[in-house]
Design a protein around this motif. Structure first.
Motif, mmCIF file in Angstrom:
data_model
loop_
_atom_site.group_PDB
_atom_site.id
_atom_site.type_symbol
_atom_site.label_atom_id
_atom_site.label_comp_id
_atom_site.label_asym_id
_atom_site.label_seq_id
_atom_site.Cartn_x
_atom_site.Cartn_y
_atom_site.Cartn_z
ATOM 1 N N THR A 767 86.769 -2.513 52.638
ATOM 2 C CA THR A 767 86.142 -3.267 51.544
ATOM 3 C C THR A 767 86.603 -2.841 50.152
ATOM 4 N N ALA A 770 90.065 -4.330 49.546
ATOM 5 C CA ALA A 770 90.122 -5.797 49.413
ATOM 6 C C ALA A 770 88.737 -6.328 49.059
ATOM 7 N N PRO A 771 88.278 -6.063 47.835
ATOM 8 C CA PRO A 771 86.910 -6.456 47.460
ATOM 9 C C PRO A 771 86.683 -7.969 47.425
ATOM 10 N N ASP A 772 87.735 -8.756 47.382
ATOM 11 C CA ASP A 772 87.577 -10.213 47.318
ATOM 12 C C ASP A 772 87.476 -10.870 48.684
ATOM 13 N N ASP A 773 87.606 -10.102 49.753
ATOM 14 C CA ASP A 773 87.508 -10.663 51.102
ATOM 15 C C ASP A 773 86.027 -10.747 51.491
ATOM 16 N N ARG A 774 85.391 -11.858 51.128
ATOM 17 C CA ARG A 774 83.947 -12.025 51.374
ATOM 18 C C ARG A 774 83.664 -12.217 52.859
ATOM 19 N N GLN A 803 77.657 -11.286 43.203
ATOM 20 C CA GLN A 803 79.010 -11.703 42.811
ATOM 21 C C GLN A 803 79.091 -13.221 42.678
ATOM 22 N N GLU A 804 78.438 -13.962 43.589
ATOM 23 C CA GLU A 804 78.459 -15.434 43.584
ATOM 24 C C GLU A 804 77.045 -15.962 43.783
ATOM 25 N N ASP A 807 76.377 -19.021 46.010
ATOM 26 C CA ASP A 807 76.936 -19.017 47.360
ATOM 27 C C ASP A 807 75.797 -19.207 48.362
#
Length: 860
Positions: A767, A770-774, A803-804, A807
């Protein structure tokens, strides 16, 4: 072709060996004069100064017209004189004569026109100066009659010009007119009685020592003429013992007037060598082989040393050159000249040694001898090695304690194939160790080979990957001789191979310092120096160290310094290109890669460097064009095929990649990297089972490649061979422990095999990378819920929602997480937020209905 290597000699440490301290000036061949010409104009004076100082390349530019303005301002005679001097400096002998015509045709007229005696003297002096230069040019053109006329005329015009006497006397000597040479020198001393050069030459002429050059030969037509040309000016007789030539050797020898003797070859170099000495009649014996030649510029020095009466032996500097193979030049001192009346002889059937007493006085001469015996075709080198191997093995069989034979055998094996096999390395270690056991480092006779045996050990150990032991061997030797260049740089290599970068850099720097102050002509021990000039290699390795430490700017500077030392050092040039690429200077990187290709069109690494610079700028067309050119120029080098295949696969053209590899099926089927490239193309083309087989075939040939292991792991994961996938991910992660791709897919494989705790651990490592790999974080949260670690899952979903905030999937997962932890009220709030955003959200409706039903059930 059979050739003779120069023999080893006794160590001279402690006996009367005297390094030469004489001046290197030789008045006989020197072009400059004690009385320079007289110029009136400042431009002429400046240009004359330029002639004395500038390099030949700059002088050539001047000749082509870069100094045209300066010439325009000169007197015609001054311009003619300067042009002649320039041509002489450049060795253009015919041009010297042509350039002098104008000056010489006008000199009589000028002498008549000049009223003052001072101006007349100036003209005479300049005329004498130029005519003497013309005489030297005629000597080079082998027009000796015209040369003699010029020297005589030059002296008449300028009686105080000592170089005229010296050059004329030297010409007379060359033509074997020694009486004339003596008269010329006496005439010179009458005019210049204070000249030490003329006095020295008079002594040499009147008391000249004679020289017998002694050789043994067999089928030496390739080298013999060059050797005889190099020694003809010092030899009074040439004794040549032929041991069975059937080529043009005898014909060449006869053309030089050699005294030829025939003996059948008896596999004993010393026997034939000693026979040649027995035929000699001169004061000095000079031993030389057909594949050797004197350095031309050193011959005048040698002539002087041959006239010295206080020495018994003369030691020359032997340079073993291997230009054909690109090998380094090695160097060692060797006694090659000794007085005949000492009755010295050689011993040893191969690599024979001159047997002389330590009480004899030896002069270490600054005279070079080029040995081309290692500069042969591979076929001839193989025959030479086989012959020498057989003789050395025979010598050891006859005397197992012969330390010199063990040393030479280790040396021969080491040189034969650059220690290409483990058995070669072990044999070098065997014989080198035997040398050390049999010899004493303090011995006058064996001290040098004792020391060199440690370096033999070190190189073999380094080749075997035993870097720590190699370093120990070097350190032992350096305790005996701290300035032993070969062990200094090999020690540095050993430390670098152990990744002890600070120590390695320290020893590379030490090598550079020692080498800078090293003089081959002052070396008095008989060490064979292999790394005579490895400065470029030292700088290159300092660059590798800086690169390994990610100091790319420093690495670039070191590589460029290596190029300064050796301009055609392509490995350094390539690394400079890669450093520029690392430093995001693609334009400069391309310049270096293109230079590689210009020098060597088959340089595959340079094509790959260009490809990376184009890929960075998104120029796929240029990348592919470069790869196509590289394939053609390098005869389809596998590394270019591999990169081309990968580019096609990565750009969605895996079918073209497979076609490319199929067109080179013979190479692809045996090259592990190409098998792996085929596997990647098959994987991209959804031929997963075939991909796995390609990766397995590659792993069988070349185990341990991380890309192969990654391919095996991924293909097994797709085929749901999850346990097998886990095995390969573990192996791949050993090489790339922080690979995002490997950590993520390994976590998935672990989850599939029910290893949920380990899967969560791998996701936790993945994680931050690659913090953008939700998606992976959702999977991690789900795994945590399955492990009943709801609080941790809740934290994962809350972070995703922060973050979103919009979502819906994150809000649903968070609400479900609250519900599973018994927080129905918080879950209810979440579901209602979902319905506000999306009134038709079926899952949120269902969850709210379930909560309401549960509440009603609780009330009832």
């Amino acid at each position: 072709m059979v050739k003779k290597k120069q023999g080893k000699r006794k160590s001279v440490a402690g006996h009367k060996s005297v390094p030469s301290t004489e001046s290197s000036t030789n008045p006989v061949v020197k072009a400059e004069f004690l009385q320079p010409p007289i110029f009136e104009s400042q431009s002429a004076k400046d240009l004359y100064g330029l002639l004395q100082t500038e390099s030949l390349s700059q002088l050539a530019l001047w000749q082509e017209g870069t100094a045209e303005d300066e010439f325009a301002s000169l007197h015609a005679c001054e311009a003619s004189l300067l042009t002649a001097l320039l041509c002489h400096k450049l060795g253009l002998w015919q041009e010297v004569c042509r350039a002098s015509e104008t000056f010489l045709s006008e000199i009589d007229e000028l002498l008549v026109e000049e009223s003052s005696s001072k101006r007349q003297e100036q003209c005479r002096r300049n005329a004498g100066f130029l005519i003497e230069i013309v005489g030297q040019s005629y000597v080079h053109l082998e027009n000796y009659h015209q040369a003699a006329i010029c020297f005589e005329t030059a002296i008449e015009l300028n009686p105080g010009m000592q170089s005229g006497y010296l050059h004329w006397a030297e010409l007379a000597q060359q033509l074997e007119m020694r009486d004339l040479a003596e008269r010329i020198v006496i005439a010179g001393l009458k005019q210049i009685p204070s000249s030490p050069e003329l006095r020295m030459y008079q002594q040499a002429v009147t008391n000249r020592q004679t020289v017998s050059v002694c050789m043994i030969v067999k089928n030496e037509e390739e080298f013999l003429e060059g050797c005889l040309l190099s020694i003809r000016d010092i030899a009074d007789e040439i004794i040549l013992v032929d041991t069975g030539s059937d080529d043009r050797t005898i014909e060449i020898a006869e053309s030089f007037g050699c005294k030829i003797y025939h003996q059948p070859w008896e596999s004993d170099f010393s026997k034939h060598r000693n026979y040649s000495i027995e035929q000699a009649s001169s004061d000095w014996i000079f031993i030389i082989d057909a594949d050797e030649r004197l350095v031309e510029k050193d011959i005048p020095h040698l002539k002087q040393y041959l006239q010295k009466s206080e020495y018994d032996l003369l030691s020359l500097t032997v340079y073993n050159v291997a230009e054909r193979s690109g090998g380094d030049t090695t160097v060692l001192p060797s006694v090659r000249i000794f007085r005949r009346d000492l009755q010295l002889r050689y011993e040893g059937i191969v690599h024979n040694r001159l047997n002389f007493s330590d009480s004899m006085k030896e002069l270490r001469c600054p005279v070079g001898l080029l040995h081309h015996g290692y500069d042969l075709t591979p076929e001839k080198m193989k025959l030479k090695h086989e012959r020498s191997m057989a003789l050395l093995q025979k010598q050891i069989e006859q005397d197992e304690k012969n330390a010199f034979a063990h040393f030479n055998l280790a040396q021969l094996i080491r040189a034969r194939g650059n220690l290409g096999s483990e058995s070669d390395c072990q044999n070098v270690l065997l014989h080198a160790t035997r040398v050390i056991e049999l010899t004493d480092p303090e011995s006058l006779e064996f001290g040098s080979i004792h020391l060199m045996a440690y370096h033999q050990q070190a190189t073999a150990l380094h080749e075997l990957g035993k870097y720590e032991q190699a370093a120990e061997a070097c350190l032992y030797a350096l305790k005996i001789d701290s300035s032993y260049l070969d062990c200094v740089i090999t020690l540095a290599h050993s430390f670098r191979s152990q990744q002890l970068y600070t120590k390695a850099a320290e020893w590379y720097t030490k090598y550079l310092e020692l080498q800078k102050n090293y003089s081959a002509h002052q070396q008095t021990n008989t060490l064979i120096i292999i790394h005579l000039n490895s400065r470029a290699n030292a700088y290159y390795n300092l660059g590798l160290i800086a690169e390994a430490q990610s100091n790319f700017a420093q690495a670039q500077a070191q590589y460029q310094q290596a190029l300064t030392e050796t301009v055609d050092y392509l490995d350094a040039n390539t690394r400079v290109g890669w450093m520029c690429y690392r430093l995001a200077d693609n334009k400069t990187a391309q310049k270096y890669f293109r230079r590689d290709i210009e020098v060597n069109p088959q340089r595959a690494s340079a094509y790959l460097g260009l490809v990376e610079t184009f890929s960075d700028s998104g120029d796929l067309g240029a990348s592919e064009a470069t790869l196509r050119s590289g394939l053609k120029a390098t005869n389809s080098a596998s590394m270019i095929l591999e990169r081309y295949s990968d580019i096609l696969s990565e750009s969605g053209r895996a079918n073209q990649a497979l076609e490319l590899l199929a067109s080179h099926q013979k190479t692809t089927s045996t090259d592990p990297k190409l098998l792996a490239a085929r596997g990647r193309a098959e994987l991209a083309f959804n031929r997963t089972a075939e991909a796995r087989e390609s990766f397995l075939a590659s792993e069988d040939i070349f185990a341990g490649d991380v890309r192969v292991r990654t391919g095996l792991a991924d293909s097994n994961l797709i085929l749901e061979n999850n346990s097998e996938a886990c095995k390969w991910y573990v192996l791949a992660l050993e090489d790339e422990p922080h690979s995002a791709h490997l950590l993520r897919n390994y976590a998935i494989a672990l989850a599939r095999t029910g290893q949920l705790v380990q899967a969560v651990e791998r996701f936790a490592e993945y994680t931050p990378i690659a913090p953008d790999d939700r998606e992976s974080r959702f999977i991690m949260g789900a795994l945590l819920l399955r492990l009943e670690r709801g609080a941790e899952a809740l934290q994962v979903y809350e972070e995703l929602l922060l973050q979103e905030p919009s979502d819906e999937e994150a809000l649903l997962a968070l609400s479900d997480c609250y519900l599973s932890l018994g927080g129905s009220q918080a879950a209810e709030v979440g579901y209602k937020r979902l319905l506000q955003a999306n009134p038709n959200h079926a899952i949120a409706k269902k969850r709210l209905q379930d909560i309401e039903a549960q509440q009603i059930h609780s009330i009832s």
